[in-house]
Enzyme design. Structure first.
Site, PDB file in Angstrom:
ATOM      1  N   CYS A   1       0.840  -1.213   0.000  1.00 53.50           N
ATOM      2  CA  CYS A   1       0.000   0.000   0.000  1.00 53.50           C
ATOM      3  C   CYS A   1       0.868   1.254   0.000  1.00 53.50           C
ATOM      4  CB  CYS A   1      -0.918   0.021   1.223  1.00 53.50           C
ATOM      5  SG  CYS A   1      -2.054  -1.375   1.280  1.00 53.50           S
TER       6      CYS A   1
ATOM      7  N   ARG B   1      -7.948  -4.405  -3.143  1.00 52.45           N
ATOM      8  CA  ARG B   1      -7.516  -3.229  -3.915  1.00 52.45           C
ATOM      9  C   ARG B   1      -8.524  -3.000  -5.045  1.00 52.45           C
ATOM     10  NH1 ARG B   1      -2.448  -2.620  -1.735  1.00 52.45           N
ATOM     11  NH2 ARG B   1      -1.624  -4.576  -0.940  1.00 52.45           N
TER      12      ARG B   1
HETATM   13  C1  BEZ Z   1       0.578  -4.588   1.831  1.00 52.18           C
HETATM   14  O1  BEZ Z   1       1.790  -4.772   1.894  1.00 52.18           O
HETATM   15  O2  BEZ Z   1       0.087  -3.540   1.443  1.00 52.18           O
HETATM   16  C2  BEZ Z   1      -0.340  -5.709   2.239  1.00 52.18           C
HETATM   17  C3  BEZ Z   1       0.050  -7.004   1.968  1.00 52.18           C
HETATM   18  C4  BEZ Z   1      -0.779  -8.042   2.367  1.00 52.18           C
HETATM   19  C5  BEZ Z   1      -1.961  -7.774   3.023  1.00 52.18           C
HETATM   20  C6  BEZ Z   1      -2.339  -6.461   3.260  1.00 52.18           C
HETATM   21  C7  BEZ Z   1      -1.531  -5.429   2.860  1.00 52.18           C
END
Ligand code: BEZ
Length: 241
Positions: free
Chosen positions: A55, A138
């Site tokens: 993110c 997402r």
């Molecule tokens: C992230 O790194 O944004 C992420 C990865 C796995 C689950 C939720 C967020």
């Protein structure tokens, strides 16, 4: 793995629907969505959680492209099920500490919605319980200036989005609206565009007989034409004079 049945998560807006309305608290103050954005395109997107690496890389990339989207008359609005103070702390950390792919000191100026109750995320089908019951996937909604959802893209938690592709989708949608054309696979401005299919036998014959100037017809149902990049960009972007 046990697959959860859809119950309270069932409703999802679809392409062609009016974007469901809501009022929200954001990092840029309160917003009424989509009415505050009337007259603009909006990309409304969700991310799973603040202070997570994928993110963070996405926010830096999107924020660094905000001016480019603004020139295409498109506002960005983010959402996660975190609270406002988490959002503020995360955005400050991004600006103060994180460097990624040559980007640094990135200020996220677009609003990031707090949605601790998950009410908005559920309204938009952003909580997909077989992926995660408490984090939004997402999701990306492209909403036009009249508030209609024009395209939707979903990615899972593990996969960062391609923001050049999101920009291409926006320009493709605007090009279709402005020039009454469709855009073929992998289209980018400057490539041939597809004209609407022949609606009668007469038009089909005329096209194959070469009666419509400027068309390149592979068959009666598959005709393309040139649409140069400058003409498109003059129409779909706000160009400085
Ligand atoms: C992230 O790194 O944004 C992420 C990865 C796995 C689950 C939720 C967020």
């Amino acid at each position: 793995m046990e697959i959860l049945e859809e119950k309270e998560y069932a409703a999802m807006p679809r392409i062609g629907d009016l974007a469901p309305a809501f009022k929200a608290i954001t990092t840029q103050g309160e917003i009424n969505f989509p009415s505050d954005y009337k007259g603009n395109w909006v990309i409304f997107f969700s991310h799973p959680a603040d202070f997570t690496p994928v993110c963070t890389s996405e926010f830096m990339t999107f924020a660094s492209m905000e001016d480019k989207f603004e020139k295409a008359n498109c506002k960005l609005v983010g959402l996660s099920v975190d609270g406002l103070y988490s959002h503020i702390a995360w955005l400050r950390t991004i600006q103060e500490k994180i460097k990624f792919k040559g980007m640094e000191n990135i200020e996220v100026k677009f609003p990031l919605i707090e949605d601790i109750s998950m009410e908005i995320a559920k309204k938009y089908g952003m909580i997909q319980p077989n992926e995660d019951t408490t984090k939004a996937v997402r999701a990306v909604f492209f909403i036009d200036p009249t508030g209609i959802i024009r395209a939707i893209i979903y990615y899972p938690l593990s996969l960062g989005r391609n923001f050049d592709e999101l920009y291409r989708v926006l320009i493709g949608l605007k090009t279709s609206d402005e020039f009454d054309v469709a855009t073929p696979a992998d289209w980018v401005p400057g490539d041939h565009v597809i004209i609407p299919p022949a609606g009668s036998c007469g038009v089909a014959k005329g096209r194959m007989d070469g009666q419509e100037e400027g068309l390149d017809c592979k068959d009666w149902f598959f005709c393309t034409k040139e649409l140069d990049k400058k003409t498109i960009l003059e129409k779909v972007l706000r160009l400085e004079s």
